[in-house]
Scaffold this active site. Structure first.
Site, PDB file in Angstrom:
ATOM      1  N   HIS A  24      -7.826  16.572  -2.333  1.00 16.18           N
ATOM      2  CA  HIS A  24      -7.581  17.568  -1.280  1.00 16.18           C
ATOM      3  C   HIS A  24      -8.692  18.620  -1.277  1.00 16.18           C
ATOM      4  O   HIS A  24      -9.134  19.082  -0.223  1.00 16.18           O
ATOM      5  CB  HIS A  24      -6.236  18.279  -1.515  1.00 16.18           C
ATOM      6  CG  HIS A  24      -5.038  17.395  -1.373  1.00 16.18           C
ATOM      7  ND1 HIS A  24      -4.240  17.046  -2.436  1.00 16.18           N
ATOM      8  CD2 HIS A  24      -4.504  16.784  -0.289  1.00 16.18           C
ATOM      9  CE1 HIS A  24      -3.245  16.270  -2.009  1.00 16.18           C
ATOM     10  NE2 HIS A  24      -3.393  16.086  -0.716  1.00 16.18           N
ATOM     11  N   GLY A  81      -8.401  12.687   4.637  1.00 14.79           N
ATOM     12  CA  GLY A  81      -8.957  11.724   3.686  1.00 14.79           C
ATOM     13  C   GLY A  81      -8.886  10.316   4.253  1.00 14.79           C
ATOM     14  O   GLY A  81      -7.905   9.960   4.916  1.00 14.79           O
ATOM     15  N   GLN A 102      -3.947   6.218   9.066  1.00  8.16           N
ATOM     16  CA  GLN A 102      -3.615   7.566   9.526  1.00  8.16           C
ATOM     17  C   GLN A 102      -4.855   8.221  10.137  1.00  8.16           C
ATOM     18  O   GLN A 102      -4.797   8.868  11.180  1.00  8.16           O
ATOM     19  CB  GLN A 102      -3.088   8.399   8.348  1.00  8.16           C
ATOM     20  CG  GLN A 102      -3.002   9.888   8.640  1.00  8.16           C
ATOM     21  CD  GLN A 102      -2.368  10.662   7.517  1.00  8.16           C
ATOM     22  OE1 GLN A 102      -1.164  10.620   7.345  1.00  8.16           O
ATOM     23  NE2 GLN A 102      -3.169  11.391   6.746  1.00  8.16           N
ATOM     24  N   SER A 109      -4.134  10.367  -5.438  1.00  5.26           N
ATOM     25  CA  SER A 109      -2.991  10.432  -4.527  1.00  5.26           C
ATOM     26  C   SER A 109      -1.898  11.254  -5.196  1.00  5.26           C
ATOM     27  O   SER A 109      -1.709  11.169  -6.419  1.00  5.26           O
ATOM     28  CB  SER A 109      -2.467   9.006  -4.284  1.00  5.26           C
ATOM     29  OG  SER A 109      -1.169   9.055  -3.733  1.00  5.26           O
ATOM     30  N   SER A 110      -1.176  12.011  -4.391  1.00  7.11           N
ATOM     31  CA  SER A 110      -0.059  12.783  -4.955  1.00  7.11           C
ATOM     32  C   SER A 110       0.961  11.845  -5.569  1.00  7.11           C
ATOM     33  O   SER A 110       1.666  12.186  -6.519  1.00  7.11           O
ATOM     34  CB  SER A 110       0.601  13.626  -3.860  1.00  7.11           C
ATOM     35  OG  SER A 110      -0.376  14.424  -3.240  1.00  7.11           O
ATOM     36  N   ARG A 111       1.061  10.622  -5.044  1.00  3.91           N
ATOM     37  CA  ARG A 111       2.057   9.670  -5.553  1.00  3.91           C
ATOM     38  C   ARG A 111       1.651   9.067  -6.900  1.00  3.91           C
ATOM     39  O   ARG A 111       2.481   8.429  -7.559  1.00  3.91           O
ATOM     40  CB  ARG A 111       2.327   8.573  -4.521  1.00  3.91           C
ATOM     41  CG  ARG A 111       3.099   9.088  -3.305  1.00  3.91           C
ATOM     42  CD  ARG A 111       3.576   7.975  -2.396  1.00  3.91           C
ATOM     43  NE  ARG A 111       4.548   8.445  -1.410  1.00  3.91           N
ATOM     44  CZ  ARG A 111       4.254   8.840  -0.172  1.00  3.91           C
ATOM     45  NH1 ARG A 111       3.007   8.811   0.247  1.00  3.91           N
ATOM     46  NH2 ARG A 111       5.207   9.263   0.643  1.00  3.91           N
TER      47      ARG A 111
HETATM   48  O1  PAF Z   1      -1.913  12.837   4.661  1.00  3.06           O
HETATM   49  C1  PAF Z   1      -0.953  13.643   4.528  1.00  3.06           C
HETATM   50  O2  PAF Z   1      -0.818  14.330   3.508  1.00  3.06           O
HETATM   51  C2  PAF Z   1       0.050  13.788   5.650  1.00  3.06           C
HETATM   52  O3  PAF Z   1       0.324  12.584   6.271  1.00  3.06           O
HETATM   53  C3  PAF Z   1      -0.361  14.857   6.688  1.00  3.06           C
HETATM   54  C4  PAF Z   1      -1.626  14.474   7.439  1.00  3.06           C
HETATM   55  C5  PAF Z   1      -0.551  16.202   6.012  1.00  3.06           C
HETATM   56  C6  PAF Z   1       0.746  15.025   7.742  1.00  3.06           C
HETATM   57  O4  PAF Z   1       1.952  15.411   7.148  1.00  3.06           O
END
Ligand code: PAF
Length: 286
Positions: A38, A149, A155, A187-189
């Site tokens: 991030h 990202g 996305q 990744s947060s996950r």
């Molecule tokens: O990529 C993410 O973290 C989410 O999908 C986003 C773009 C912040 C939308 O909630």
């Protein structure tokens, strides 16, 4: 510490003052549980001339399916704020769910074809949630520049399409995937992984790299590239949702595979965690 704002009207009023001074407001939309990936987005919007930088932190219920991880999604606001502070972020926008979706909410933004395959098949309501919340974040912030990202590749293509189709006046940056030293995409996950799953998880990168290197050596057979990617992933992961080559822009069937024109996308489960990753063939993961 960054200024924390929790409602759209206050955020717009603040950014209006900065725009009036000729500043180019930058936005990095996130769901929190921030990591250095991030922060590379923050650096990218800044390098593109953004000032101030707004980081939004909002776990968006609209983009989670019924049986997905909304309730257990990591929420680490105090740490996130400290990380933003360390990286000189000026504003954190952290609306509550009912500020984002008040009673009576019923409007959505949808992008069609590019959202249909891959994640769209596995998570049918996901992209509608993403495009709706990002539109709301854009409306509240009024950014000149926004960064996303490319780990969430579909996305990224979807949001880029939305901005072009709907004439949103935002410069879109699609930023390279930040990886740990062993290649695992940040990744947060990743926080969900047990120690033993974490040691197996880089197999997804090894698969992408095997295919990308073969492509660089001249391999152009799509089936062979997918087979090369799958071999290490099959050995380490429990279920593979897809490992497929697609057109890098529209995510359709790629036709003849050419450098920069094709992307290899992977989604796979390790234990209870679903990871996604990708690389542009011949230029990444080499
Ligand atoms: O990529 C993410 O973290 C989410 O999908 C986003 C773009 C912040 C939308 O909630």
């Amino acid at each position: 510490m960054p200024q924390v704002i929790d409602n759209p009207r206050e955020l717009f009023a603040a950014t209006e003052v900065w725009r009036g001074r000729g500043l180019r407001v930058g936005l990095v939309p996130t769901m929190g549980a921030l990591h250095e990936g991030h922060m590379s987005l923050v650096a990218a919007v800044r390098a593109a001339g953004a000032r101030p930088v707004v980081v939004s932190i909002f776990v968006n219920p609209l983009q989670f399916g019924k049986n997905e991880d909304l309730a257990k999604y990591p929420r680490t606001f105090a740490e996130d704020l400290a990380r933003c502070d360390n990286h000189g972020v000026e504003v954190v926008y952290a609306p509550a769910p009912d500020a984002m979706y008040p009673v009576g909410f019923q409007s959505h933004v949808e992008v069609e074809r590019v959202t249909a395959p891959f994640e769209g098949e596995a998570r049918p309501t996901h992209f509608r949630g993403v495009t709706t919340v990002v539109t709301k974040l854009f409306n509240a912030t009024g950014p000149c520049i926004a960064a996303f990202g490319r780990k969430d590749y579909q996305q990224w293509r979807t949001l880029d399409r939305m901005v072009r189709d709907l004439d949103m006046p935002v410069e879109m940056l699609g930023c390279p995937i930040a990886r740990d030293e062993d290649g695992l995409a940040m990744s947060s996950r990743n926080r969900y992984l047990t120690a033993s799953e974490r040691t197996r998880a880089p197999a997804i990168f090894l698969g992408l790299r095997a295919a990308s290197r073969a492509f660089a050596r001249g391999e152009r057979d799509r089936g062979e590239l997918e087979r090369l990617a799958l071999a290490p992933i099959r050995a380490a992961f429990d279920v593979i949702d897809y490992a497929a080559v697609a057109d890098a822009d529209e995510l359709t069937d790629p036709g003849p595979i050419a450098p920069e024109a094709s992307v290899l996308l992977v989604a796979a489960w390790i234990g209870k965690t679903r990871l996604i990753d990708n690389c542009r063939l011949g230029s990444e993961c080499l």
